[in-house]
Design a protein around this motif. Structure first.
Motif, PDB file in Angstrom:
ATOM      1  N   LEU A 337     -69.455  22.390   1.409  1.00  0.00           N
ATOM      2  CA  LEU A 337     -68.620  23.436   0.836  1.00  0.00           C
ATOM      3  C   LEU A 337     -67.229  22.891   0.513  1.00  0.00           C
ATOM      4  CD1 LEU A 337     -69.677  26.414   3.121  1.00  0.00           C
ATOM      5  CD2 LEU A 337     -70.515  25.834   0.838  1.00  0.00           C
ATOM      6  N   LEU A 338     -66.722  22.034   1.374  1.00  0.00           N
ATOM      7  CA  LEU A 338     -65.439  21.387   1.093  1.00  0.00           C
ATOM      8  C   LEU A 338     -65.539  20.547  -0.181  1.00  0.00           C
ATOM      9  CD1 LEU A 338     -62.534  20.686   1.889  1.00  0.00           C
ATOM     10  CD2 LEU A 338     -63.466  18.827   3.296  1.00  0.00           C
ATOM     11  N   GLU A 339     -66.653  19.867  -0.360  1.00  0.00           N
ATOM     12  CA  GLU A 339     -66.862  19.088  -1.586  1.00  0.00           C
ATOM     13  C   GLU A 339     -66.817  19.988  -2.814  1.00  0.00           C
ATOM     14  OE1 GLU A 339     -70.334  16.406  -3.778  1.00  0.00           O
ATOM     15  OE2 GLU A 339     -70.490  16.827  -1.634  1.00  0.00           O
ATOM     16  N   ASN A 340     -67.454  21.166  -2.738  1.00  0.00           N
ATOM     17  CA  ASN A 340     -67.398  22.105  -3.858  1.00  0.00           C
ATOM     18  C   ASN A 340     -65.974  22.554  -4.142  1.00  0.00           C
ATOM     19  OD1 ASN A 340     -70.511  23.690  -2.863  1.00  0.00           O
ATOM     20  ND2 ASN A 340     -70.172  22.118  -4.421  1.00  0.00           N
ATOM     21  N   LEU A 341     -65.190  22.762  -3.100  1.00  0.00           N
ATOM     22  CA  LEU A 341     -63.801  23.186  -3.280  1.00  0.00           C
ATOM     23  C   LEU A 341     -62.950  22.083  -3.899  1.00  0.00           C
ATOM     24  CD1 LEU A 341     -62.885  25.138  -0.005  1.00  0.00           C
ATOM     25  CD2 LEU A 341     -63.053  26.060  -2.308  1.00  0.00           C
ATOM     26  N   GLU A 342     -63.212  20.848  -3.539  1.00  0.00           N
ATOM     27  CA  GLU A 342     -62.356  19.736  -3.958  1.00  0.00           C
ATOM     28  C   GLU A 342     -62.732  19.155  -5.315  1.00  0.00           C
ATOM     29  OE1 GLU A 342     -60.902  17.748   0.248  1.00  0.00           O
ATOM     30  OE2 GLU A 342     -62.788  17.054  -0.640  1.00  0.00           O
ATOM     31  N   PHE A 368     -57.326  31.362   0.557  1.00  0.00           N
ATOM     32  CA  PHE A 368     -57.556  30.549  -0.638  1.00  0.00           C
ATOM     33  C   PHE A 368     -57.994  31.461  -1.778  1.00  0.00           C
ATOM     34  CE2 PHE A 368     -60.255  28.189  -3.546  1.00  0.00           C
ATOM     35  CZ  PHE A 368     -59.555  27.009  -3.742  1.00  0.00           C
ATOM     36  N   GLU A 369     -57.481  31.195  -2.956  1.00  0.00           N
ATOM     37  CA  GLU A 369     -57.963  31.808  -4.195  1.00  0.00           C
ATOM     38  C   GLU A 369     -57.921  30.734  -5.273  1.00  0.00           C
ATOM     39  OE1 GLU A 369     -59.121  34.795  -3.967  1.00  0.00           O
ATOM     40  OE2 GLU A 369     -58.133  35.527  -2.154  1.00  0.00           O
ATOM     41  N   THR A 370     -58.812  30.823  -6.239  1.00  0.00           N
ATOM     42  CA  THR A 370     -58.853  29.781  -7.263  1.00  0.00           C
ATOM     43  C   THR A 370     -57.694  29.862  -8.243  1.00  0.00           C
ATOM     44  OG1 THR A 370     -60.352  31.152  -8.583  1.00  0.00           O
ATOM     45  CG2 THR A 370     -61.352  29.476  -7.170  1.00  0.00           C
ATOM     46  N   ASP A 371     -56.917  30.963  -8.213  1.00  0.00           N
ATOM     47  CA  ASP A 371     -55.753  31.024  -9.085  1.00  0.00           C
ATOM     48  C   ASP A 371     -54.453  30.888  -8.319  1.00  0.00           C
ATOM     49  OD1 ASP A 371     -55.984  33.479  -7.858  1.00  0.00           O
ATOM     50  OD2 ASP A 371     -55.488  34.658  -9.636  1.00  0.00           O
ATOM     51  N   LEU A 372     -54.515  30.414  -7.073  1.00  0.00           N
ATOM     52  CA  LEU A 372     -53.295  29.985  -6.399  1.00  0.00           C
ATOM     53  C   LEU A 372     -52.675  28.823  -7.175  1.00  0.00           C
ATOM     54  CD1 LEU A 372     -54.322  29.827  -2.619  1.00  0.00           C
ATOM     55  CD2 LEU A 372     -52.724  31.450  -3.637  1.00  0.00           C
ATOM     56  N   PHE A 373     -51.367  28.633  -7.035  1.00  0.00           N
ATOM     57  CA  PHE A 373     -50.777  27.432  -7.606  1.00  0.00           C
ATOM     58  C   PHE A 373     -51.467  26.203  -7.013  1.00  0.00           C
ATOM     59  CE2 PHE A 373     -46.708  30.062  -8.058  1.00  0.00           C
ATOM     60  CZ  PHE A 373     -46.953  30.310  -9.402  1.00  0.00           C
ATOM     61  N   VAL A 374     -51.557  25.158  -7.807  1.00  0.00           N
ATOM     62  CA  VAL A 374     -52.290  23.962  -7.389  1.00  0.00           C
ATOM     63  C   VAL A 374     -51.726  23.396  -6.086  1.00  0.00           C
ATOM     64  CG1 VAL A 374     -52.841  21.581  -8.015  1.00  0.00           C
ATOM     65  CG2 VAL A 374     -53.050  23.396  -9.721  1.00  0.00           C
ATOM     66  N   ALA A 375     -50.407  23.388  -5.946  1.00  0.00           N
ATOM     67  CA  ALA A 375     -49.809  22.862  -4.708  1.00  0.00           C
ATOM     68  C   ALA A 375     -50.266  23.663  -3.498  1.00  0.00           C
ATOM     69  CB  ALA A 375     -48.284  22.880  -4.818  1.00  0.00           C
ATOM     70  N   THR A 382     -56.334  20.757   2.460  1.00  0.00           N
ATOM     71  CA  THR A 382     -55.999  19.865   3.583  1.00  0.00           C
ATOM     72  C   THR A 382     -56.360  20.527   4.908  1.00  0.00           C
ATOM     73  OG1 THR A 382     -54.225  18.783   2.351  1.00  0.00           O
ATOM     74  CG2 THR A 382     -54.134  18.641   4.757  1.00  0.00           C
ATOM     75  N   GLN A 383     -56.083  21.813   5.038  1.00  0.00           N
ATOM     76  CA  GLN A 383     -56.428  22.538   6.261  1.00  0.00           C
ATOM     77  C   GLN A 383     -57.939  22.564   6.457  1.00  0.00           C
ATOM     78  OE1 GLN A 383     -54.061  26.141   5.154  1.00  0.00           O
ATOM     79  NE2 GLN A 383     -53.288  26.005   7.258  1.00  0.00           N
ATOM     80  N   TYR A 384     -58.681  22.827   5.363  1.00  0.00           N
ATOM     81  CA  TYR A 384     -60.144  22.844   5.488  1.00  0.00           C
ATOM     82  C   TYR A 384     -60.696  21.466   5.827  1.00  0.00           C
ATOM     83  CZ  TYR A 384     -60.830  27.659   4.041  1.00  0.00           C
ATOM     84  OH  TYR A 384     -60.826  29.029   4.012  1.00  0.00           O
ATOM     85  N   ALA A 385     -60.125  20.429   5.230  1.00  0.00           N
ATOM     86  CA  ALA A 385     -60.589  19.067   5.522  1.00  0.00           C
ATOM     87  C   ALA A 385     -60.369  18.724   6.991  1.00  0.00           C
ATOM     88  CB  ALA A 385     -59.873  18.065   4.618  1.00  0.00           C
ATOM     89  N   GLU A 386     -59.237  19.111   7.530  1.00  0.00           N
ATOM     90  CA  GLU A 386     -58.964  18.852   8.949  1.00  0.00           C
ATOM     91  C   GLU A 386     -59.912  19.646   9.837  1.00  0.00           C
ATOM     92  OE1 GLU A 386     -54.872  19.881   9.242  1.00  0.00           O
ATOM     93  OE2 GLU A 386     -54.145  17.968   8.405  1.00  0.00           O
TER      94      GLU A 386
END
Length: 409
Positions: A337-342, A368-375, A382-386
């Motif tokens: 799922l992280l791969e799909n997000l990234e 998380f939303e897909t229309d959040l600013f990219v930053a 990063t939080q999900y990866a950790e």
């Protein structure tokens, strides 16, 4: 991200411009295009002028959906922290035409307003109900569960779908059973079953796909990741209205990534044609000489050709085992799922659904939303990866989970 940084600098210019910039912004909220309206509202936020935002809302025509969206997006991105209490108060006083903006804002920014939303939902039977429920789901307001189960019986399907998603996000397992109960006759439960269902959901969705397929049904089969869906997904590739969803579902399961180039024809402005060209066009003739390609834009997309997919599946099916749940060609896991997000190749819808799956399947929710600013998206990733690095090994790959617990069926 680079565009957003440039845009941000322009909004800052509206702050530096002080009263003159405010005067221009006020004028453009009524006379400007959608971009100018959006920028003006963001400027009001940065200049701490809630009174001017109120004026924009008071003048809003709810029938002009694009203007509503421009204002909503501006507030979602720019809401000053100091306004939060006033915004929650505005929700209770909101007129129908701007209730959806306030509700979306509270859910999007995860403001602490669950009790207020709950009071409004109790009396709201139409109009903004689906958005109000969406916001409750974003806040994961468990006090709303009784009302949300009531709204699974609503006559409007968008309300039912919003209630199901909200309940799944609240880790309410009974939701899946309610969806299974009506999935043969209604469309709204299909995607929720893909997000939260177990093995028992696969047979129900396969039956629907064979009898009355829809994009949501095929997408749900892709989310579930059971290879028993492969053949029926392949059979729907030749159908124009289902081909995109079928290809997306196939790719979610297999991770095959077969791409093709297609040409999107250039739109023809009839006002710019000579009379004989217009007559030829209206009679169905091509305006492009036989030895030339028609003008248009070439883009790359996931292949929708049945032969591409059948060839790939024939060569690779031995890698897949019945009974195992797959995502991106490997046994399903939080890392998938992280791969799909990234992935930059993940369509927006896949990324949004992957976020919902992390909440529903593994009970982890970094907003998380897909229309959040990219930053902002990068910080969430990063939080999900950790989290995946620290917790991923707790879950058996290829198995079915709900709210962090292994499902028996």
């Amino acid at each position: 991200e680079a565009f957003e940084e440039r845009f941000d600098a322009h909004i800052d210019g509206l702050v530096v411009g002080e009263d003159l910039a405010l005067a221009v912004c006020k004028q453009q909220t009524s006379e400007g295009d959608l971009g100018e309206l959006h920028a003006a509202v963001r400027g009001f936020c940065r200049q701490n002028r809630l009174d001017l935002v109120r004026e924009v809302l008071d003048a809003l025509d709810s029938e002009r959906a694009e203007r509503v969206q421009a204002i909503s997006d501006a507030l979602n991105h720019e809401l000053p922290t100091s306004w939060q209490d006033e915004i929650i108060g505005l929700l209770t006083a909101a007129e129908g035409r701007w209730m959806p903006i306030m509700a979306k804002l509270i859910g999007y920014r995860r403001l602490d307003a669950g009790g207020t939303l709950l009071q409004i939902v109790e009396g709201e039977r139409a109009g903004s109900l689906a958005t109000l429920i969406w916001a409750l789901g974003r806040l994961r307001e468990r006090r709303a569960q009784g009302l949300l189960f009531r709204d699974l019986q609503h006559e409007v399907e968008s309300v039912c779908a919003a209630a199901a998603l909200a309940l799944l996000r609240m880790s309410e397992p009974q939701t899946v059973g309610e969806c299974l109960r009506v999935a043969d006759s209604q469309d709204w439960p299909l995607l929720p079953l893909g997000l939260g269902g177990g093995r028992s959901a696969v047979s129900v969705l396969l039956r629907r796909a064979a009898d009355k397929a829809s994009p949501d049904c095929l997408m749900a089969l892709g989310l579930l990741g059971d290879i028993s869906a492969m053949e029926i997904l392949l059979t729907h590739l030749p159908h124009d209205e289902l081909a995109f969803s079928a290809a997306l579902a196939l790719n979610l399961i297999t991770g095959a990534k077969p791409y093709e180039e297609i040409c999107i024809p250039e739109e023809i402005d009839e006002d710019e044609l000579f009379e004989e060209e217009l007559e030829a066009l209206q009679s169905g003739k091509s305006l492009t000489p036989l030895d030339e390609e028609p003008p248009g834009t070439t883009r790359t997309r996931l292949s929708q050709k049945p032969e591409d997919w059948r060839q790939w599946w024939g060569e690779n099916r031995s890698r897949f085992s019945p009974g195992v749940r797959y995502r991106n060609g490997v046994p399903y896991s939080p890392a998938c799922l992280l791969e799909n997000l990234e992935s930059e190749k993940s369509p927006r819808r896949v990324r949004q659904l992957a976020y919902e799956e992390l909440v529903i399947r593994y009970r982890v929710d970094f907003p998380f939303e897909t229309d959040l600013f990219v930053a902002q998206q990068k910080r969430a990733l990063t939080q999900y990866a950790e989290w995946v690095k620290a917790n991923g090994s707790r879950f058996h790959e290829g198995q079915w989970y709900f709210a962090g617990q292994l499902l028996a069926i």
